[in-house]
Design a protein around this motif. Structure first.
Motif, PDB file in Angstrom:
ATOM      1  N   THR A  86       0.803  -1.222   0.000  1.00 47.08           N
ATOM      2  CA  THR A  86       0.000   0.000   0.000  1.00 47.08           C
ATOM      3  C   THR A  86       0.837   1.274   0.000  1.00 47.08           C
ATOM      4  O   THR A  86       0.301   2.363  -0.180  1.00 47.08           O
ATOM      5  CB  THR A  86      -0.927   0.036   1.230  1.00 47.08           C
ATOM      6  N   VAL A  87       2.140   1.141   0.215  1.00 46.74           N
ATOM      7  CA  VAL A  87       2.990   2.324   0.317  1.00 46.74           C
ATOM      8  C   VAL A  87       3.178   2.962  -1.062  1.00 46.74           C
ATOM      9  O   VAL A  87       3.243   2.286  -2.081  1.00 46.74           O
ATOM     10  CB  VAL A  87       4.349   1.982   0.960  1.00 46.74           C
ATOM     11  N   GLU A  88       3.216   4.277  -1.067  1.00 43.83           N
ATOM     12  CA  GLU A  88       3.468   5.018  -2.314  1.00 43.83           C
ATOM     13  C   GLU A  88       4.865   5.613  -2.235  1.00 43.83           C
ATOM     14  O   GLU A  88       5.177   6.353  -1.311  1.00 43.83           O
ATOM     15  CB  GLU A  88       2.428   6.124  -2.490  1.00 43.83           C
ATOM     16  N   ILE A  89       5.684   5.261  -3.215  1.00 41.62           N
ATOM     17  CA  ILE A  89       7.080   5.691  -3.238  1.00 41.62           C
ATOM     18  C   ILE A  89       7.400   6.279  -4.602  1.00 41.62           C
ATOM     19  O   ILE A  89       7.121   5.659  -5.627  1.00 41.62           O
ATOM     20  CB  ILE A  89       8.051   4.516  -3.004  1.00 41.62           C
ATOM     21  N   ARG A  90       7.982   7.443  -4.596  1.00 41.33           N
ATOM     22  CA  ARG A  90       8.545   8.001  -5.827  1.00 41.33           C
ATOM     23  C   ARG A  90      10.036   7.670  -5.804  1.00 41.33           C
ATOM     24  O   ARG A  90      10.746   8.061  -4.886  1.00 41.33           O
ATOM     25  CB  ARG A  90       8.327   9.510  -5.892  1.00 41.33           C
ATOM     26  N   ALA A  91      10.495   6.918  -6.781  1.00 41.51           N
ATOM     27  CA  ALA A  91      11.895   6.517  -6.850  1.00 41.51           C
ATOM     28  C   ALA A  91      12.652   7.516  -7.715  1.00 41.51           C
ATOM     29  O   ALA A  91      12.229   7.851  -8.814  1.00 41.51           O
ATOM     30  CB  ALA A  91      12.008   5.116  -7.434  1.00 41.51           C
ATOM     31  N   LEU A  92      13.783   7.981  -7.192  1.00 44.79           N
ATOM     32  CA  LEU A  92      14.566   8.998  -7.878  1.00 44.79           C
ATOM     33  C   LEU A  92      16.026   8.584  -7.935  1.00 44.79           C
ATOM     34  O   LEU A  92      16.648   8.344  -6.902  1.00 44.79           O
ATOM     35  CB  LEU A  92      14.413  10.326  -7.135  1.00 44.79           C
ATOM     36  N   LEU A  93      16.560   8.506  -9.143  1.00 45.82           N
ATOM     37  CA  LEU A  93      17.962   8.181  -9.371  1.00 45.82           C
ATOM     38  C   LEU A  93      18.675   9.459  -9.771  1.00 45.82           C
ATOM     39  O   LEU A  93      18.232  10.161 -10.671  1.00 45.82           O
ATOM     40  CB  LEU A  93      18.070   7.136 -10.487  1.00 45.82           C
ATOM     41  N   ASP A  94      19.767   9.768  -9.079  1.00 42.09           N
ATOM     42  CA  ASP A  94      20.466  11.024  -9.351  1.00 42.09           C
ATOM     43  C   ASP A  94      21.967  10.781  -9.365  1.00 42.09           C
ATOM     44  O   ASP A  94      22.509  10.145  -8.459  1.00 42.09           O
ATOM     45  CB  ASP A  94      20.106  12.056  -8.281  1.00 42.09           C
ATOM     46  N   GLU A  95      22.634  11.288 -10.384  1.00 40.05           N
ATOM     47  CA  GLU A  95      24.076  11.131 -10.495  1.00 40.05           C
ATOM     48  C   GLU A  95      24.785  12.157  -9.627  1.00 40.05           C
ATOM     49  O   GLU A  95      24.497  13.343  -9.682  1.00 40.05           O
ATOM     50  CB  GLU A  95      24.524  11.296 -11.944  1.00 40.05           C
ATOM     51  N   GLY A  96      25.701  11.670  -8.803  1.00 40.32           N
ATOM     52  CA  GLY A  96      26.489  12.543  -7.943  1.00 40.32           C
ATOM     53  C   GLY A  96      26.870  11.829  -6.667  1.00 40.32           C
ATOM     54  O   GLY A  96      26.384  10.738  -6.380  1.00 40.32           O
ATOM     55  N   ALA A  97      27.741  12.455  -5.913  1.00 41.10           N
ATOM     56  CA  ALA A  97      28.161  11.886  -4.631  1.00 41.10           C
ATOM     57  C   ALA A  97      26.952  11.828  -3.694  1.00 41.10           C
ATOM     58  O   ALA A  97      26.111  12.736  -3.701  1.00 41.10           O
ATOM     59  CB  ALA A  97      29.274  12.733  -4.026  1.00 41.10           C
ATOM     60  N   PRO A  98      26.838  10.775  -2.901  1.00 37.44           N
ATOM     61  CA  PRO A  98      25.628  10.579  -2.086  1.00 37.44           C
ATOM     62  C   PRO A  98      25.250  11.737  -1.169  1.00 37.44           C
ATOM     63  O   PRO A  98      24.097  12.162  -1.166  1.00 37.44           O
ATOM     64  CB  PRO A  98      25.950   9.316  -1.271  1.00 37.44           C
ATOM     65  N   ALA A  99      26.171  12.254  -0.381  1.00 36.76           N
ATOM     66  CA  ALA A  99      25.793  13.304   0.584  1.00 36.76           C
ATOM     67  C   ALA A  99      25.244  14.554  -0.105  1.00 36.76           C
ATOM     68  O   ALA A  99      24.157  15.022   0.250  1.00 36.76           O
ATOM     69  CB  ALA A  99      26.958  13.636   1.509  1.00 36.76           C
ATOM     70  N   PRO A 100      25.937  15.131  -1.094  1.00 35.97           N
ATOM     71  CA  PRO A 100      25.372  16.311  -1.755  1.00 35.97           C
ATOM     72  C   PRO A 100      24.035  16.040  -2.444  1.00 35.97           C
ATOM     73  O   PRO A 100      23.133  16.883  -2.418  1.00 35.97           O
ATOM     74  CB  PRO A 100      26.439  16.704  -2.780  1.00 35.97           C
TER      75      PRO A 100
END
Length: 166
Positions: A86-100
């Motif tokens: 039932t959970v709604e999740i928007r998945a986002l893939l982003d290029e770059g170092a994890p913390a920033p």
């Protein structure tokens, strides 16, 4: 709670058991806050992490790196949906170092949830490098969720405290 409608709960996802625990915690939190949830996976091309003299034939191409990163994100989200369809999740893939990348996506978030792996001994930091940077620099609250240990089902009892989140 109307102001929460556009402010998401952001979760850092790296394919680990700790990230899945954070995703589970964030899902319960987002539900209680009536907020959207965004799962973010940051990736860096392998070649950017290697010395210029590293054998190129042994490195993944940027396309392979992107595919691998997408697979980590999709697999983690799929595992979450198996646990809670039932959970709604928007998945986002982003290029770059994890913390920033995580800090960028948490700019307008209600909170940022991160998994926290087990500590092998007391000389290790309780938080990893990414979590330390996020805790120091995020403009929203940061929650670190421990990886469940083998046989430990305490995470199932762990629910975000609604009074503290309201």
């Amino acid at each position: 709670m109307e102001e929460n409608v556009l402010r998401p709960v952001v979760v850092g996802v790296d394919g680990s058991a700790a990230a899945l625990a954070a995703l589970r915690w964030a899902a319960a939190s987002a539900r209680s806050l009536r907020a959207p949830m965004v799962a973010v996976h940051a990736w860096v091309p392998t070649r950017a992490l290697c010395a210029h003299y590293a054998p190129v034939s042994e490195l993944r191409t940027p396309e392979e790196d992107h595919f691998h990163a997408r697979n980590i994100l999709n697999t983690t989200v799929a595992r979450m949906l198996e646990l809670d369809p039932t959970v709604e999740i928007r998945a986002l893939l982003d290029e770059g170092a994890p913390a920033p990348v995580l800090l960028h996506h948490a700019r307008h978030a209600l909170l940022l949830a991160l998994g926290r792996g087990p500590r092998d001994d007391v000389t290790q930091s309780a938080l990893g490098a990414v979590a330390r940077v996020c805790v120091r620099n995020a403009v929203c609250p940061v929650v670190t969720v421990p990886e469940p240990s083998s046989g430990n089902r305490s995470l199932e009892r762990c629910r975000p405290p609604e009074a503290a989140m309201a």
